[in-house]
Design an enzyme around this catalytic site. Structure first.
Site, PDB file in Angstrom:
ATOM      1  N   HIS A  56       0.840  -1.210   0.000  1.00  0.00           N
ATOM      2  CA  HIS A  56       0.000   0.000   0.000  1.00  0.00           C
ATOM      3  C   HIS A  56       0.871   1.255   0.000  1.00  0.00           C
ATOM      4  CE1 HIS A  56      -3.978   1.967   1.238  1.00  0.00           C
ATOM      5  NE2 HIS A  56      -3.103   2.958   1.062  1.00  0.00           N
ATOM      6  N   HIS A  58       1.161   5.284  -2.320  1.00  0.00           N
ATOM      7  CA  HIS A  58       0.586   6.173  -3.349  1.00  0.00           C
ATOM      8  C   HIS A  58       1.747   6.761  -4.147  1.00  0.00           C
ATOM      9  CE1 HIS A  58      -3.566   6.469  -1.483  1.00  0.00           C
ATOM     10  NE2 HIS A  58      -2.869   5.926  -0.508  1.00  0.00           N
ATOM     11  N   GLN A 151      -9.906   9.174  -5.038  1.00  0.00           N
ATOM     12  CA  GLN A 151      -9.583   9.956  -3.831  1.00  0.00           C
ATOM     13  C   GLN A 151     -10.724  10.879  -3.364  1.00  0.00           C
ATOM     14  OE1 GLN A 151      -6.324  10.449  -1.692  1.00  0.00           O
ATOM     15  NE2 GLN A 151      -8.268  10.875  -0.711  1.00  0.00           N
ATOM     16  N   HIS A 209      -9.804   1.858   0.588  1.00  0.00           N
ATOM     17  CA  HIS A 209      -9.499   2.670   1.768  1.00  0.00           C
ATOM     18  C   HIS A 209     -10.784   2.636   2.595  1.00  0.00           C
ATOM     19  CE1 HIS A 209      -6.016   4.098  -0.390  1.00  0.00           C
ATOM     20  NE2 HIS A 209      -5.669   4.890   0.598  1.00  0.00           N
ATOM     21  N   GLU A 212     -11.075   4.972   7.156  1.00  0.00           N
ATOM     22  CA  GLU A 212      -9.838   5.647   7.578  1.00  0.00           C
ATOM     23  C   GLU A 212     -10.227   6.942   8.291  1.00  0.00           C
ATOM     24  OE1 GLU A 212      -7.178   7.048   4.513  1.00  0.00           O
ATOM     25  OE2 GLU A 212      -5.479   7.166   5.899  1.00  0.00           O
ATOM     26  N   ASP A 308       2.213   3.502   2.874  1.00  0.00           N
ATOM     27  CA  ASP A 308       1.192   4.475   2.456  1.00  0.00           C
ATOM     28  C   ASP A 308       1.809   5.682   1.751  1.00  0.00           C
ATOM     29  OD1 ASP A 308      -1.459   5.153   2.131  1.00  0.00           O
ATOM     30  OD2 ASP A 308      -1.757   5.906   4.156  1.00  0.00           O
ATOM     31  N   TRP A 314       0.222  13.887   2.944  1.00  0.00           N
ATOM     32  CA  TRP A 314      -0.345  13.282   4.158  1.00  0.00           C
ATOM     33  C   TRP A 314       0.715  12.988   5.201  1.00  0.00           C
ATOM     34  CZ3 TRP A 314      -1.948  12.228  -0.801  1.00  0.00           C
ATOM     35  CH2 TRP A 314      -3.291  12.509  -1.072  1.00  0.00           C
TER      36      TRP A 314
HETATM   37  N1  17E Z   1      -5.351   9.306   0.536  1.00  0.00           N
HETATM   38  C1  17E Z   1      -6.142   8.846   1.555  1.00  0.00           C
HETATM   39  O1  17E Z   1      -7.372   8.913   1.450  1.00  0.00           O
HETATM   40  N2  17E Z   1      -5.560   8.311   2.639  1.00  0.00           N
HETATM   41  C2  17E Z   1      -4.250   8.241   2.748  1.00  0.00           C
HETATM   42  N3  17E Z   1      -3.714   7.702   3.853  1.00  0.00           N
HETATM   43  C3  17E Z   1      -3.411   8.734   1.706  1.00  0.00           C
HETATM   44  C4  17E Z   1      -4.002   9.247   0.609  1.00  0.00           C
HETATM   45  C5  17E Z   1      -1.906   8.669   1.834  1.00  0.00           C
HETATM   46 FE   FE2 Z   2      -3.627   5.029   1.341  1.00  0.00          FE
END
Ligand code: 17E
Ligand code: FE2
Length: 418
Positions: A56, A58, A151, A209, A212, A308, A314
């Site tokens: 995982h 990006h 996203q 995702h 989160e 990540d 982030w």
């Molecule tokens: N986008 C998201 O929704 N959550 C994350 N942890 C990252 C990008 C890095």
């Molecule tokens: Fe992520």
């Protein structure tokens, strides 16, 4: 390739490992340490194991922290906002340069397979196009899996669903989602159903995702797991982050774990990222905001660890070293009993390979000769020392070789120091 004096996981003996035509051909126990013959690689008692897997990250956003603005609050939501400012500046060259630098960092740290999320809420889909190209170019060097990741929302972003489908047509391997970020709970539930339909239509994997957030009412995981169970594709489905699970009531978790186990879905936790982004709306005491890695593992559910981010909107640290991520996890999830140490490396290797569905993974005769050698004799030592990767071999060819770090002079050097 002939390797002698290697140690394998869970063994204290020395082993010889031979490869031919890119495959492991022989793995045999030695009766003691041997003097290497001409052309043999001397592993010097160090640990030889399967390559690390980054499940995982990006890559489209990596190495963009501060462009054009820094994430000051440290929240996930400000990260998304900062990334939204960066998106119009994306170009194929820019993405390619940063993705390659990040892959290089990962390779230097023993990674040979990567799953990257790539933002699809961009009408140009330049990230997906560029990473699909890179995946083909790098095919001999690394396994790259691409997740089409909406996203800004699959259903809340204008044309999010159409863009997602286009990304799959362009060649993304995995369908992603972000249900906790959709405008409403109902849209979140619908998004999970839609993305599972897409997975079946395009015969691809799923990595969402999921939850989160610190909100204990964010319960999209149960939707994902039940949908996966009903469609019979649980082993092809991954729930990433699931940080809300940290805050779920224990009674609810007890029921939930039954479903998770039955569904067969995989989990990715990103402990460095989550300890940084979560708990941001708490004063004290502050929640850790990391999913229940230890309990998932104890329940026999597949769980692995990812980074990540590396220097992105982030998370502005990170160095490509999964042993560092693992070190964090052991602390945050309180997994520092000796038994935990013996299983620790699974979290960044075997378990991640299972999540990605990698075939022929592992040090075994008949498998492709992909492996690494770490500077230390066993799991416990390499974790404690945060060892460097001394050798990385792909299909029988060396893709990285490094000398062990050595102190040149110090009054304290003692022979037994390790
Ligand atoms: N986008 C998201 O929704 N959550 C994350 N942890 C990252 C990008 C890095
Ligand atoms: Fe992520």
């Amino acid at each position: 390739m002939d390797i002698v004096n290697a140690r394998l996981r869970h063994h204290s003996d020395y082993f010889s490992i031979n490869t031919a035509n890119g495959y492991f051909t022989e793995i045999s126990m030695q009766s003691g340490r041997v003097i290497p013959k001409e052309g043999q690689y001397d592993a010097q008692g160090n640990l030889l194991c399967a390559p690390f897997v980054e499940p995982h990250i990006h890559l489209d956003a990596a190495l963009t922290a501060g462009e054009p603005e820094w994430n000051q609050s440290g929240t996930l939501f400000e990260g998304i906002e900062r990334w939204r400012q960066r998106k119009p500046m994306l170009s194929a060259d820019d993405i390619r340069r940063r993705a390659l630098s990040t892959i290089e960092l990962l390779v230097q740290n023993g990674v040979q397979a990567i799953r990257t999320h790539v933002d699809t809420t961009d009408p140009t889909l330049i990230g997906i196009r560029t990473l699909c190209e890179l995946r083909e170019e790098l095919r001999d060097k690394i396994d790259l899996q691409i997740v089409a990741f909406p996203q800004d929302g699959l259903l809340s972003f204008p044309d999010g669903l159409t863009l997602q489908e286009q990304a799959l047509q362009l060649g993304a391997d995995v369908v992603g989602g972000i249900p906790h970020f959709e405008y409403t709970r109902d849209l979140g539930v619908e998004s999970v159903k839609k993305l599972l339909e897409l997975a079946q239509k395009y015969d691809c994997l799923v990595d969402v995702h999921c939850d989160e957030i610190d909100d204990p009412s964010s319960r999209f995981l149960e939707v994902l797991a039940s949908e996966a169970l009903f469609s019979g594709i649980g082993h092809r489905v991954t729930a990433s982050h699931t940080t809300a699970m940290h805050s779920y009531d224990n009674a609810y978790c007890s029921k939930l774990f039954g479903l998770l186990k039955k569904s067969g879905i995989n989990f990715v936790s990103c402990p460095t990222e989550s300890i940084h982004l979560q708990g941001r709306f708490d004063t004290y005491p502050k929640r850790r905001g990391v999913t229940r890695v230890k309990e998932l593992q104890e329940a026999g559910i597949n769980v692995c660890l990812g980074q990540d981010s590396i220097f992105d909107p982030w998370y502005s640290l990170g160095n490509g070293k999964l042993l560092r991520t693992l070190d964090f996890a052991m602390h945050i999830c309180q997994m520092m009993g000796y038994k935990d140490y013996t299983k620790a490396l699974d979290l960044i290797s075997d378990n991640s390979a299972k999540t990605l569905g990698l075939e022929g993974y592992g040090v075994a005769v008949g498998n492709p000769a992909n492996f690494i050698i770490l500077d230390g004799q066993d799991d416990y030592t390499v974790l404690r020392k945060q060892s460097d990767v001394l050798l990385s071999v792909r299909r029988g060819h060396i893709i990285l070789e490094r000398e062990a770090a050595k102190v040149i002079s110090s009054p304290w050097i003692h022979e037994t120091a390790d």
